[in-house]
Design an enzyme around this catalytic site. Structure first.
Site, PDB file in Angstrom:
ATOM      1  N   THR A   1       0.852  -1.195   0.000  1.00 40.00           N
ATOM      2  CA  THR A   1       0.000   0.000   0.000  1.00 40.00           C
ATOM      3  C   THR A   1       0.884   1.241   0.000  1.00 40.00           C
ATOM      4  OG1 THR A   1      -1.794  -1.124   1.131  1.00 40.00           O
ATOM      5  CG2 THR A   1      -1.751   1.266   1.332  1.00 40.00           C
TER       6      THR A   1
ATOM      7  N   ASN B   1      -5.638  -9.172  -7.863  1.00 37.77           N
ATOM      8  CA  ASN B   1      -5.773  -9.871  -6.591  1.00 37.77           C
ATOM      9  C   ASN B   1      -7.106 -10.587  -6.432  1.00 37.77           C
ATOM     10  OD1 ASN B   1      -6.264  -6.939  -6.595  1.00 37.77           O
ATOM     11  ND2 ASN B   1      -7.172  -7.296  -4.600  1.00 37.77           N
TER      12      ASN B   1
ATOM     13  N   GLN C   1       0.714  -9.737  -6.292  1.00 37.77           N
ATOM     14  CA  GLN C   1       0.130 -11.079  -6.464  1.00 37.77           C
ATOM     15  C   GLN C   1       0.905 -11.942  -7.457  1.00 37.77           C
ATOM     16  OE1 GLN C   1      -2.199 -12.391  -4.636  1.00 37.77           O
ATOM     17  NE2 GLN C   1      -3.028 -10.597  -3.598  1.00 37.77           N
TER      18      GLN C   1
ATOM     19  N   SER D   1       4.671  -6.757  -1.105  1.00 38.82           N
ATOM     20  CA  SER D   1       4.346  -6.930   0.311  1.00 38.82           C
ATOM     21  C   SER D   1       4.799  -8.319   0.736  1.00 38.82           C
ATOM     22  CB  SER D   1       2.822  -6.876   0.510  1.00 38.82           C
ATOM     23  OG  SER D   1       2.417  -5.657   1.061  1.00 38.82           O
TER      24      SER D   1
ATOM     25  N   THR E   1      12.760   5.211  11.598  1.00 38.72           N
ATOM     26  CA  THR E   1      13.639   4.096  12.004  1.00 38.72           C
ATOM     27  C   THR E   1      13.172   2.803  11.355  1.00 38.72           C
ATOM     28  OG1 THR E   1      14.011   5.223  14.089  1.00 38.72           O
ATOM     29  CG2 THR E   1      14.600   2.891  14.008  1.00 38.72           C
TER      30      THR E   1
ATOM     31  N   CYS F   1      -9.370  -6.918   1.048  1.00 34.42           N
ATOM     32  CA  CYS F   1      -9.440  -5.455   1.198  1.00 34.42           C
ATOM     33  C   CYS F   1     -10.833  -4.920   0.929  1.00 34.42           C
ATOM     34  CB  CYS F   1      -8.467  -4.777   0.242  1.00 34.42           C
ATOM     35  SG  CYS F   1      -6.871  -5.504   0.278  1.00 34.42           S
TER      36      CYS F   1
HETATM   37  N1  PMP Z   1      -1.709  -4.684  -4.309  1.00 31.72           N
HETATM   38  C1  PMP Z   1      -2.301  -5.871  -4.429  1.00 31.72           C
HETATM   39  C2  PMP Z   1      -2.506  -6.451  -5.790  1.00 31.72           C
HETATM   40  C3  PMP Z   1      -2.717  -6.563  -3.300  1.00 31.72           C
HETATM   41  O1  PMP Z   1      -3.310  -7.764  -3.421  1.00 31.72           O
HETATM   42  C4  PMP Z   1      -2.508  -5.986  -2.021  1.00 31.72           C
HETATM   43  C5  PMP Z   1      -2.972  -6.690  -0.764  1.00 31.72           C
HETATM   44  N2  PMP Z   1      -4.263  -7.192  -0.834  1.00 31.72           N
HETATM   45  C6  PMP Z   1      -1.875  -4.735  -1.962  1.00 31.72           C
HETATM   46  C7  PMP Z   1      -1.486  -4.113  -3.118  1.00 31.72           C
HETATM   47  C8  PMP Z   1      -1.634  -4.042  -0.650  1.00 31.72           C
HETATM   48  O2  PMP Z   1      -0.798  -4.791   0.170  1.00 31.72           O
HETATM   49  P1  PMP Z   1      -0.748  -4.471   1.735  1.00 31.72           P
HETATM   50  O3  PMP Z   1      -2.151  -4.583   2.236  1.00 31.72           O
HETATM   51  O4  PMP Z   1       0.149  -5.532   2.268  1.00 31.72           O
HETATM   52  O5  PMP Z   1      -0.195  -3.110   1.876  1.00 31.72           O
END
Ligand code: PMP
Length: 383
Positions: free
Chosen positions: A70, A149, A179, A199, A237, A323
């Site tokens: 994100t 995703n 993904q 991530s 940090t 999400c």
């Molecule tokens: N991009 C995609 C395609 C995702 O699937 C996700 C997590 N669902 C994210 C970004 C964001 O990742 P995070 O929630 O770990 O910040």
């Protein structure tokens, strides 16, 4: 319990949790401190950066540690938008990006940037021509996700990258790799990618940590003001235990991707066949999609009903994506693909991990068949 929600998050490796606990307890020095403890943490950070760079086949100086994709996506897009404000204020993306890209673009629109959201076809793909046609004099960045995703659609990243590098070298190419990484081989350098987000928790690392690959020489504006960590791009940090944990996971995730992908595709094919044998279900994910994501709908049936019935049978699956699943609205992604509201409101996502076997898939299919028969009976319709 059989966990089929790897696209939401994956169980951390034991080696990851053990190493993180060790680092947290024993190597707590601030990596910027000059004393011995600081130096120890600094060395762990340096090593982790090298491991991540090695896994992505890029230079350590091109890795910026973040709190996850994100943040990486926001840093890539807002960082580019602010830095190149005098060059132009136009962004190209797709209608099926993750909210961390989609809503970031909407925020930028609110601040005066123009965004072209490319529509997708029935399988969720954009074409290179669509991207090329959308580029303008004032385009600064193109952002296209590798794998969606929710439904697992794979975008033609290599072709888009080649087109941009050949025809529009000044336009930056950002890829949300969340993904796709570890599931489908992809070379950052061969695909002409300038910015790439990851991530760690999607490939058995810890949550709340990720990275942004920033091509050498590319300047971005930082989102936050603070100390000079991460080359000034991401002050604060560093989360050393999580970064070290991520480095443990990335090594494994980046190994034997082709072989792992083939095995997952084989299992996916069995699952897809089974779903196609159930006439009440509509398959939304394409056969040529990512090997770990199968998405189907039961039009007219609330997705949560199936999710909870599967849970009672011992299977963890997802409605839409993690999400978006709390919003209980038709999926933006399925609507963008041209699906009707009934299909877009009743989606179930099954996402596989490397621990799954044919036996797991067969058990899931048996339970799914049982559940559908039960629901058909409740509806008073023949099963
Ligand atoms: N991009 C995609 C395609 C995702 O699937 C996700 C997590 N669902 C994210 C970004 C964001 O990742 P995070 O929630 O770990 O910040």
């Amino acid at each position: 319990m059989i966990y089929f929600d790897h696209a939401a998050t994956s169980p951390p490796l034991e080696d990851v949790t053990r190493t993180m606990a060790e680092v947290m307890a024993q190597h707590y020095g601030n990596p910027s401190s000059l004393h011995r403890l600081g130096d120890e943490s600094g060395k762990l950070l340096k090593k982790a950066r090298e491991v991540c760079a090695d896994a992505l086949k890029v230079k350590p100086s091109e890795i910026v540690f973040t709190s996850g994709a994100t943040e990486s996506n926001n840093l890539a897009l807002k960082g580019a938008a602010w830095q190149y404000i005098n060059r132009g204020k136009h962004i190209v993306t797709t209608t099926i990006e993750h909210p961390s890209v989609f809503e970031c673009c909407e925020q930028l629109q609110g601040l005066g940037w123009e965004v072209t959201y490319l529509p997708v076809n029935a399988s969720g793909q954009v074409t290179v021509k669509q991207v090329s046609d959308a580029i303008r004099e004032d385009t600064i960045v193109v952002s296209v996700m590798h794998v969606n995703n929710e439904i697992g659609t794979v975008q033609p990243i290599a072709e888009i990258g080649a087109m941009l590098k050949n025809n529009y070298p000044r336009v930056l190419f950002h890829v949300d790799g969340v993904q796709g990484f570890g599931k489908i081989p992809l070379s950052i350098s061969d695909c002409g990618i300038d910015l790439y987000s990851l991530s760690a928790h999607k490939w058995r690392g810890p949550k709340g940590v990720g990275l942004l690959y920033v091509r050498d020489g590319l300047v971005l504006s930082p989102l936050m003001a603070g100390g000079g960590q991460e080359g000034g791009l991401r002050p604060g940090t560093e989360n050393v235990p999580s970064i070290v944990g991520m480095a443990k996971a990335i090594r494994l995730a980046s190994e034997n991707v082709t072989a792992k992908s083939q095995e997952m595709s084989r299992l996916k094919e069995i699952l897809v066949h089974g779903i196609q044998d159930l006439p009440q279900l509509v398959l939304n994910s394409g056969r040529d999609g990512a090997p770990h994501i199968v998405h189907f709908s039961y039009p007219g049936m609330k997705a949560e009903v199936i999710l909870h019935m599967l849970e009672e049978e011992g299977f963890i699956v997802s409605t839409q994506s993690a999400c978006s699943s709390k919003y209980l609205e038709p999926s933006r992604i399925l609507l963008a693909m041209g699906k009707d509201a009934a299909t877009a409101s009743s989606g179930i996502r099954v996402s596989l991990g490397s621990e799954h076997t044919e036996d797991h898939i067969n058990k899931l299919l048996n339970s799914l068949t049982k559940i559908i028969n039960k629901l058909q009976k409740l509806k008073g319709e023949p099963s």
